[in-house]
Design an enzyme around this catalytic site. Structure first.
Site, PDB file in Angstrom:
ATOM      1  NE  ARG A 167      -3.903  -1.936   2.514  1.00 45.30           N
ATOM      2  CZ  ARG A 167      -4.740  -2.133   3.519  1.00 45.30           C
ATOM      3  NH1 ARG A 167      -4.594  -1.417   4.621  1.00 45.30           N
ATOM      4  NH2 ARG A 167      -5.707  -3.025   3.421  1.00 45.30           N
ATOM      5  N   GLY A 168       0.253   2.362  -0.338  1.00 44.77           N
ATOM      6  CA  GLY A 168       0.862   3.659  -0.152  1.00 44.77           C
ATOM      7  C   GLY A 168       2.229   3.824  -0.790  1.00 44.77           C
TER       8      GLY A 168
ATOM      9  CB  ALA B  28       6.483  -4.849  11.520  1.00 45.42           C
TER      10      ALA B  28
ATOM     11  CE1 TYR C 157       5.620   7.251  11.800  1.00 39.16           C
ATOM     12  CE2 TYR C 157       5.776   9.644  11.617  1.00 39.16           C
ATOM     13  CZ  TYR C 157       5.749   8.396  11.027  1.00 39.16           C
ATOM     14  OH  TYR C 157       5.856   8.286   9.660  1.00 39.16           O
TER      15      TYR C 157
ATOM     16  CB  ALA D 291      -1.834   5.446   6.655  1.00 37.22           C
TER      17      ALA D 291
END
Length: 265
Positions: free
Chosen positions: A15-16, A63, A157, A194
């Site tokens: 994705r993305g 992950a 983040y 997202a």
């Protein structure tokens, strides 16, 4: 065909930005291995690319299962014998829990940093010996403008991405003798699922008010920057932290207010 005969491995690839990197590299002649948790989705993408004469191959990576980084790399090496380009695209955070220093739980802070850093550290650590044996290679880490510009939220983040920026320079320094380059691409607000799912329209408008190129970036535009670092055109470029954010954070801090005032005149 800037990546003709190259083997490329992309993490979080269905994705993305990750998917855009897969398509860009495949269109430039590379054999692209798609690190993915959802193997069915990856296989469907690979079949679509095959119709264009392009080659992509799914390889399992989750992950949350750190051992899968090593097994992913080993699977590609077993099939191809070498990896020329590694694109570390994985990154995550939970905006509902990843807040400011006063409100973020320590366990959430460490969880986000751990999973984001592991995705770069463990994959690079597994790939580097093979690149060195093969005469070199290119590692590109997808970081974020949030790793450069402190924010009022998403402390976990931002810290993880700032660490990835520094890790990029460390890898570049420590592996240059093996002809391994390492660079990072830092997207700003990018039109991905997202972003659309996690950010409100008000926040998007506010963010773009401080972006001179007043729109979100496209995943394909991020992939173009990645392609440069992956190709031999960047053979003398390493340790670079490339901001691909439409100029976010570049002008005076009151840029957004000044633009609003000028618009009202």
């Amino acid at each position: 065909m800037r990546l003709q005969n190259k083997v490329v491995l992309v993490t979080a690839s269905t994705r993305g930005i990750g998917l855009a990197c897969v398509k860009k590299c495949a269109s430039e002649g590379a054999t692209v291995y798609m690190g993915a948790r959802n193997m069915e989705r990856a296989a469907n993408i690979a079949e679509e690319l095959k119709k264009n004469g392009e080659k992509a191959i799914p390889v399992f990576n989750d992950a949350t299962q750190k051992e899968s980084y090593k097994t992913m790399v080993e699977e590609v090496i077993k099939a191809e014998g070498h990896i020329d380009v590694l694109i570390n695209n994985f990154g995550t955070s939970n905006p509902k829990l990843d807040l400011d220093i006063k409100s973020t739980e320590y366990d959430e802070f460490i969880r986000t940093i751990d999973i984001n850093l592991a995705s770069v550290f463990l994959t690079a650590q597994a790939v580097i010996p093979h690149m060195a044996k093969n005469g070199g290679g290119s590692i590109i880490n997808i970081s974020s403008i949030g790793g450069l510009r402190p924010d009022i939220s998403q402390i976990s983040y931002g810290t993880s991405k700032a660490s990835i920026n520094y890790l990029t320079k460390l890898i570049a320094t420590q592996c240059a003798r093996d002809n391994i380059r390492c660079n990072a691409v830092l997207p700003g607000m990018t039109a991905t699922d997202a972003v659309n799912q996690n950010l409100t329209e008000d926040f998007k408008e506010f963010f773009l008010r401080h972006t001179p190129i007043k729109r979100m970036g496209l995943p394909e535009e991020i992939a173009s920057a990645v392609l440069y670092f992956a190709s031999d055109e960047a053979a003398y470029t390493t340790g670079q932290i490339m901001d691909v954010s439409g100029g976010f954070g570049m002008p005076t801090p009151v840029y957004g207010d000044l633009i609003s005032m000028a618009t009202k005149r």
